[in-house]
Design a protein around this motif. Structure first.
Motif, PDB file in Angstrom:
ATOM      1  N   GLY A 135     -13.374 -31.973 -27.434  1.00 49.09           N
ATOM      2  CA  GLY A 135     -14.179 -31.449 -26.529  1.00 49.09           C
ATOM      3  C   GLY A 135     -13.365 -31.359 -25.147  1.00 49.09           C
ATOM      4  O   GLY A 135     -13.477 -30.027 -24.567  1.00 49.09           O
ATOM      5  N   GLN A 163     -24.245 -34.267 -39.225  1.00 46.42           N
ATOM      6  CA  GLN A 163     -24.475 -34.433 -37.832  1.00 46.42           C
ATOM      7  C   GLN A 163     -24.079 -33.147 -37.082  1.00 46.42           C
ATOM      8  O   GLN A 163     -23.338 -32.548 -37.374  1.00 46.42           O
ATOM      9  CB  GLN A 163     -23.740 -35.644 -37.387  1.00 46.42           C
ATOM     10  CG  GLN A 163     -23.854 -36.805 -38.248  1.00 46.42           C
ATOM     11  CD  GLN A 163     -22.875 -38.023 -37.622  1.00 46.42           C
ATOM     12  OE1 GLN A 163     -21.975 -37.602 -37.157  1.00 46.42           O
ATOM     13  NE2 GLN A 163     -23.039 -39.148 -38.067  1.00 46.42           N
ATOM     14  N   LEU A 181     -14.272 -36.289 -31.322  1.00 46.59           N
ATOM     15  CA  LEU A 181     -15.196 -35.334 -30.690  1.00 46.59           C
ATOM     16  C   LEU A 181     -14.882 -35.037 -29.251  1.00 46.59           C
ATOM     17  O   LEU A 181     -14.756 -33.990 -28.675  1.00 46.59           O
ATOM     18  CB  LEU A 181     -16.555 -35.459 -31.221  1.00 46.59           C
ATOM     19  CG  LEU A 181     -16.989 -35.088 -32.548  1.00 46.59           C
ATOM     20  CD1 LEU A 181     -18.507 -35.580 -32.665  1.00 46.59           C
ATOM     21  CD2 LEU A 181     -16.959 -33.810 -32.769  1.00 46.59           C
ATOM     22  N   ALA A 228     -12.168 -27.593 -23.524  1.00 44.58           N
ATOM     23  CA  ALA A 228     -12.625 -27.381 -22.192  1.00 44.58           C
ATOM     24  C   ALA A 228     -11.426 -27.239 -21.197  1.00 44.58           C
ATOM     25  O   ALA A 228     -11.458 -26.322 -20.338  1.00 44.58           O
ATOM     26  CB  ALA A 228     -13.310 -28.434 -21.431  1.00 44.58           C
ATOM     27  N   ARG A 245     -21.307 -18.282 -36.630  1.00 46.15           N
ATOM     28  CA  ARG A 245     -21.463 -18.460 -35.204  1.00 46.15           C
ATOM     29  C   ARG A 245     -20.268 -18.866 -34.305  1.00 46.15           C
ATOM     30  O   ARG A 245     -20.207 -18.860 -33.165  1.00 46.15           O
ATOM     31  CB  ARG A 245     -22.462 -19.541 -35.049  1.00 46.15           C
ATOM     32  CG  ARG A 245     -22.141 -20.894 -35.663  1.00 46.15           C
ATOM     33  CD  ARG A 245     -23.357 -21.979 -35.533  1.00 46.15           C
ATOM     34  NE  ARG A 245     -22.834 -23.198 -35.912  1.00 46.15           N
ATOM     35  CZ  ARG A 245     -23.651 -24.090 -36.089  1.00 46.15           C
ATOM     36  NH1 ARG A 245     -24.921 -24.083 -36.090  1.00 46.15           N
ATOM     37  NH2 ARG A 245     -23.094 -25.475 -36.541  1.00 46.15           N
ATOM     38  N   HIS A 301     -17.319 -23.419 -26.632  1.00 52.44           N
ATOM     39  CA  HIS A 301     -17.432 -24.428 -27.738  1.00 52.44           C
ATOM     40  C   HIS A 301     -18.869 -24.941 -27.632  1.00 52.44           C
ATOM     41  O   HIS A 301     -19.326 -25.427 -26.705  1.00 52.44           O
ATOM     42  CB  HIS A 301     -16.439 -25.425 -27.433  1.00 52.44           C
ATOM     43  CG  HIS A 301     -16.798 -26.792 -28.107  1.00 52.44           C
ATOM     44  ND1 HIS A 301     -16.411 -28.074 -27.413  1.00 52.44           N
ATOM     45  CD2 HIS A 301     -16.969 -27.182 -29.400  1.00 52.44           C
ATOM     46  CE1 HIS A 301     -16.988 -29.003 -28.184  1.00 52.44           C
ATOM     47  NE2 HIS A 301     -17.202 -28.661 -29.465  1.00 52.44           N
ATOM     48  N   PHE A 302     -19.683 -24.472 -28.697  1.00 54.51           N
ATOM     49  CA  PHE A 302     -21.118 -24.570 -28.512  1.00 54.51           C
ATOM     50  C   PHE A 302     -21.636 -25.543 -29.654  1.00 54.51           C
ATOM     51  O   PHE A 302     -22.628 -25.826 -29.585  1.00 54.51           O
ATOM     52  CB  PHE A 302     -21.973 -23.370 -28.867  1.00 54.51           C
ATOM     53  CG  PHE A 302     -21.537 -22.140 -27.854  1.00 54.51           C
ATOM     54  CD1 PHE A 302     -21.406 -22.507 -26.296  1.00 54.51           C
ATOM     55  CD2 PHE A 302     -21.070 -20.881 -28.147  1.00 54.51           C
ATOM     56  CE1 PHE A 302     -21.104 -21.514 -25.486  1.00 54.51           C
ATOM     57  CE2 PHE A 302     -20.603 -19.849 -27.161  1.00 54.51           C
ATOM     58  CZ  PHE A 302     -20.652 -20.232 -25.722  1.00 54.51           C
ATOM     59  N   TYR A 303     -20.833 -25.844 -30.706  1.00 54.41           N
ATOM     60  CA  TYR A 303     -21.472 -26.707 -31.880  1.00 54.41           C
ATOM     61  C   TYR A 303     -20.272 -27.680 -32.368  1.00 54.41           C
ATOM     62  O   TYR A 303     -19.075 -27.350 -32.302  1.00 54.41           O
ATOM     63  CB  TYR A 303     -21.894 -25.717 -33.065  1.00 54.41           C
ATOM     64  CG  TYR A 303     -23.024 -24.770 -32.796  1.00 54.41           C
ATOM     65  CD1 TYR A 303     -24.197 -25.195 -32.710  1.00 54.41           C
ATOM     66  CD2 TYR A 303     -22.351 -23.242 -32.517  1.00 54.41           C
ATOM     67  CE1 TYR A 303     -25.241 -24.307 -32.315  1.00 54.41           C
ATOM     68  CE2 TYR A 303     -23.576 -22.615 -32.231  1.00 54.41           C
ATOM     69  CZ  TYR A 303     -24.754 -22.744 -32.170  1.00 54.41           C
ATOM     70  OH  TYR A 303     -25.688 -22.059 -31.918  1.00 54.41           O
ATOM     71  N   GLN A 304     -20.746 -28.752 -32.477  1.00 55.99           N
ATOM     72  CA  GLN A 304     -19.881 -29.593 -33.377  1.00 55.99           C
ATOM     73  C   GLN A 304     -20.598 -30.085 -34.520  1.00 55.99           C
ATOM     74  O   GLN A 304     -21.694 -30.316 -34.554  1.00 55.99           O
ATOM     75  CB  GLN A 304     -19.662 -30.976 -32.699  1.00 55.99           C
ATOM     76  CG  GLN A 304     -19.060 -30.697 -31.012  1.00 55.99           C
ATOM     77  CD  GLN A 304     -18.912 -31.893 -30.313  1.00 55.99           C
ATOM     78  OE1 GLN A 304     -19.709 -32.593 -30.475  1.00 55.99           O
ATOM     79  NE2 GLN A 304     -17.773 -31.587 -29.428  1.00 55.99           N
ATOM     80  N   THR A 305     -19.861 -30.262 -35.721  1.00 48.17           N
ATOM     81  CA  THR A 305     -20.620 -30.591 -37.103  1.00 48.17           C
ATOM     82  C   THR A 305     -19.867 -31.764 -37.495  1.00 48.17           C
ATOM     83  O   THR A 305     -18.565 -31.666 -37.965  1.00 48.17           O
ATOM     84  CB  THR A 305     -20.843 -29.424 -37.937  1.00 48.17           C
ATOM     85  OG1 THR A 305     -21.381 -28.309 -37.201  1.00 48.17           O
ATOM     86  CG2 THR A 305     -21.494 -29.647 -39.090  1.00 48.17           C
ATOM     87  N   LEU A 314     -20.392 -31.497 -25.523  1.00 48.31           N
ATOM     88  CA  LEU A 314     -19.287 -30.624 -25.892  1.00 48.31           C
ATOM     89  C   LEU A 314     -18.287 -30.671 -25.041  1.00 48.31           C
ATOM     90  O   LEU A 314     -17.175 -30.294 -25.498  1.00 48.31           O
ATOM     91  CB  LEU A 314     -20.181 -29.525 -25.997  1.00 48.31           C
ATOM     92  CG  LEU A 314     -21.364 -28.951 -26.874  1.00 48.31           C
ATOM     93  CD1 LEU A 314     -21.938 -27.665 -26.578  1.00 48.31           C
ATOM     94  CD2 LEU A 314     -20.662 -29.141 -28.386  1.00 48.31           C
ATOM     95  N   LEU A 315     -18.361 -30.778 -23.671  1.00 49.86           N
ATOM     96  CA  LEU A 315     -17.303 -30.898 -23.004  1.00 49.86           C
ATOM     97  C   LEU A 315     -16.393 -32.289 -22.807  1.00 49.86           C
ATOM     98  O   LEU A 315     -15.492 -32.457 -22.317  1.00 49.86           O
ATOM     99  CB  LEU A 315     -17.882 -30.988 -21.419  1.00 49.86           C
ATOM    100  CG  LEU A 315     -18.368 -29.361 -21.185  1.00 49.86           C
ATOM    101  CD1 LEU A 315     -18.962 -29.531 -19.749  1.00 49.86           C
ATOM    102  CD2 LEU A 315     -17.313 -28.232 -21.086  1.00 49.86           C
ATOM    103  N   GLY A 316     -16.860 -33.229 -23.578  1.00 49.37           N
ATOM    104  CA  GLY A 316     -16.162 -34.545 -23.925  1.00 49.37           C
ATOM    105  C   GLY A 316     -16.430 -35.442 -22.571  1.00 49.37           C
ATOM    106  O   GLY A 316     -15.395 -36.102 -22.367  1.00 49.37           O
ATOM    107  N   VAL A 337     -24.059 -31.367 -32.991  1.00 51.26           N
ATOM    108  CA  VAL A 337     -24.060 -31.636 -31.740  1.00 51.26           C
ATOM    109  C   VAL A 337     -24.272 -30.163 -31.026  1.00 51.26           C
ATOM    110  O   VAL A 337     -23.389 -29.247 -31.392  1.00 51.26           O
ATOM    111  CB  VAL A 337     -22.858 -32.288 -31.082  1.00 51.26           C
ATOM    112  CG1 VAL A 337     -22.894 -32.553 -29.573  1.00 51.26           C
ATOM    113  CG2 VAL A 337     -22.421 -33.701 -31.637  1.00 51.26           C
TER     114      VAL A 337
END
Lengths: 425, 425
Positions: free
Chosen positions: B30, A43, B26, B34, B63, B40-44, A17-19, A45
């Motif tokens: 991300g 997908q 991503l 930051a 969410r 930032h808790f999710y990536q889809t 998430l932080l990259g 994350v």
């Protein structure tokens, strides 16, 4: 949403998430699922947080029935994947003594002692099977917590994931009947046409189901991927072939090759076929065209060399461009492009010569000669010379204008080699 | 789940699910979130399918309250992002005539006509603002379809996404109060040292908390990123400065610059400072060194040009390398490297000249002269000439050997310009 036969990839890790790291596992697993023919629509994350992993399971179990987790299998406190999955299904964790012995043995083989924290890696939900890890300490699991739902877990470390996918997951899925049908593709490559232009020409093919046709665009090259699903590569190719042939016939000479056929290789092969040689004279590209041509090992059989005539003095002294021409027409002009091409053709004694002179920017543009104005000179074996004018656009950056200039020069040479081909052949 | 202040990244594209391309967006986004301090808790990731994009919106709007979409803004039928978002919120699409004009102008500047399908890229939901795209045709949008929910859309093409993120999204989020405590970094850049060697020299700095020091390595260049968190850039720089100074003092001349100081720019600046000029003679790199030097706009003030002496005939005829030398020592030899450097220095009348001759592979290696053997010639303004021998390794591929050869030549010139600097200054 009911019962759908599809996989979902779920990557666990706050560092994603932080990259902090690039998530290449998504691409690897995406290709792996495609190769097995397993449908895969989502997908996700998520960070190292039990409540959020539960939330992801809540969503994923409603829309997918094969969940592939990566990450969060390590020995530290923030490695929560196994624990989160077990608690979501209200299933207790149990330590697997065979795994403990395996981890101890792996530490011993590296002359190290197992830390107590590694014991955590031997936990799995009651009922789950071990997915062995030949490359690291943390094993994964294969678990069917409810009917019609299979969960696989893998570490986030790519080389461990790869080994486990290949050695255990692929055989597991094949046992379940997947991967009998494979997906095979041909990537057709084009220059000199826009993505929207080509898409309109082949619009009637973009809605096909098997094979499918999908357009891509990158740095002036357009691609159409024709993908077929079939029990064998041969059967897939038989589905692809008529569609690819139709596309090639529509695109004509804008099509230059498929898959690994780069523009540079295609031009090199045409030159070899005709036993002809090439030299280059480069101004704004500074050597980029020659560098592109010599990416191909063995290019010395047709590429003699070139002159990077960046300064006007070099154009005059080394290439013999008349200084009056530069004064009256400007260094960026059709006339100078022609003189550069003839000059390098004579100097090197090559059959063909290409020249490039242009304004790559960001500085140096005027109203009459804006950034992106590029002239390409082509000296032919029969002594004729021509110059082509391009406007690469004022908003593109220096790197892209230079790259497109080199590609365009090669592409124009390719078209002339094809014409010569047709006449002589 | 109630009202949580957090962003979610949603990437749209079937090619991502199939693993056709690596999803580097991503990581970029991300890092971007930051840096602004936005949770930032999710990536889809979802395919090009309206129902599934709606399903993702259903989950994400519960969410997260900042949704960042990438991909699906192109002109073709499978580009569905804008349409899917609008229909999810029951909002009609409207064509933005200013965007139509902008797209038409972009096509015109490239001497092309806009295809009718590009009109689709000018559609946006009623009430949404345009997020301009300085690098491509497809703009994104910023839209608040409901209270406490903001949606931003970006193209999937990384260079377009980067420009739009930096020029529009960051200022937008800062206006909203994000990014007040910022993270500022200095990236220190090194050549001629290994990552582990440098890490050992600065080991005592790698455990600092603020600033942090992290090593990176890529294609022969080593980097140390020194990052500080503080309320202002000035405050962050004050934390960074003493650590960066200590690192520079430890590394000596292996440090060549920070942040945007590429090796090419640094060498160019040193040449400009001394009002000296440079020319190049390239064999195995085929123009790559000249191309690298001319990446810098304004390099014409010190770079005169060069000769791509790929074939031996060009080395002899254009550069005056004695043919006996090539016969007795071989084209890949210290002697030929020196003769190439002197030859191009005389031909171009430059103060300095660099030459490169080597075996880039994969073919052409022998036991005595293996793949990766490269000679770099340096002709000095005072008439002396030297040749340096490098073994780049037999396992590296052609592209990397050629790239490292060009970088090493530039780095060696840099060290000599620094020495001259110290003596004359």
């Amino acid at each position: 949403l009911g019962y759908i036969m599809a996989a979902e990839i779920i990557c666990v890790g706050t560092e994603l998430l932080l990259g902090d790291i690039l998530n290449s596992n998504l691409q690897y697993l995406g290709q792996g699922l495609a190769a097995l023919g397993i449908p895969h629509f989502y997908q996700t994350v998520v960070g190292d947080n039990i409540d959020r992993i539960h939330q992801v399971l809540e969503v994923a179990t409603k829309r997918s029935n094969i969940l592939i987790f990566t990450g969060g299998l390590g020995p530290t406190a923030d490695d929560l994947t196994t624990e989160a999955i077990a608690s979501y299904f209200d299933t207790p964790l149990k330590r697997d003594e065979a795994v403990v012995a395996d981890i101890e043995q792996k530490f011993a083989s590296r002359d190290r002692e197992m830390a107590p924290s590694n014991l955590k890696q031997a936990l799995r939900p009651v009922g789950a099977d071990i997915l062995p890890n030949p490359k690291g300490t943390a094993p994964g699991m294969i678990w069917q917590p409810t009917e019609h739902l299979t969960i696989l877990t893998f570490p986030g470390v790519p080389r461990e994931l790869y080994a486990m996918w290949e050695e255990t997951a692929i055989p597991f899925f094949k046992d379940q009947g997947w991967g009998q049908d494979l997906i095979h593709s041909e990537m057709l490559r084009f220059r000199g046409v826009t993505e929207s232009g080509l898409a309109e020409q082949v619009a009637h093919l973009l809605s096909l189901a098997n094979p499918t046709v999908a357009p891509y665009a990158s740095q002036g090259e357009i691609r159409l991927r024709v993908s077929a699903k079939a029990p064998s590569v041969e059967a897939a190719m038989a589905l692809i072939e008529p569609v690819a042939t139709e596309i090639r016939s529509i695109a004509g000479n804008d099509y230059f090759g498929s898959d690994g056929d780069t523009l540079t290789k295609v031009v090199g092969n045409l030159l070899k076929l005709k036993s002809q040689t090439l030299s280059v004279a480069e101004s704004c590209t500074g050597g980029g065209l020659g560098s592109m041509i010599t990416e191909v090992s063995g290019s010395s059989s047709y590429f003699l060399g070139g002159v990077q005539s960046y300064g006007n003095g070099v154009k005059i002294k080394v290439l013999g461009v008349p200084s009056e021409l530069i004064e009256t027409k400007g260094a960026v002009s059709a006339e100078v492009a022609k003189a550069m091409a003839i000059g390098v053709q004579e100097l090197m004694g090559s059959d063909w010569a290409l020249s490039i002179t242009g304004i790559a920017g960001p500085g140096g543009g005027t109203v009459e000669k804006p950034v992106g104005l590029v002239y390409i000179g082509i000296a032919h074996p029969n002594g004729t010379v021509e110059a082509l004018e391009y406007k690469m656009g004022t908003t593109r950056d220096r790197d892209l204008i230079r790259h497109l200039s080199s590609c365009t020069a090669l592409d124009q040479l390719r078209r002339r080699l094809l014409v010569n081909q047709e006449i002589s052949g």
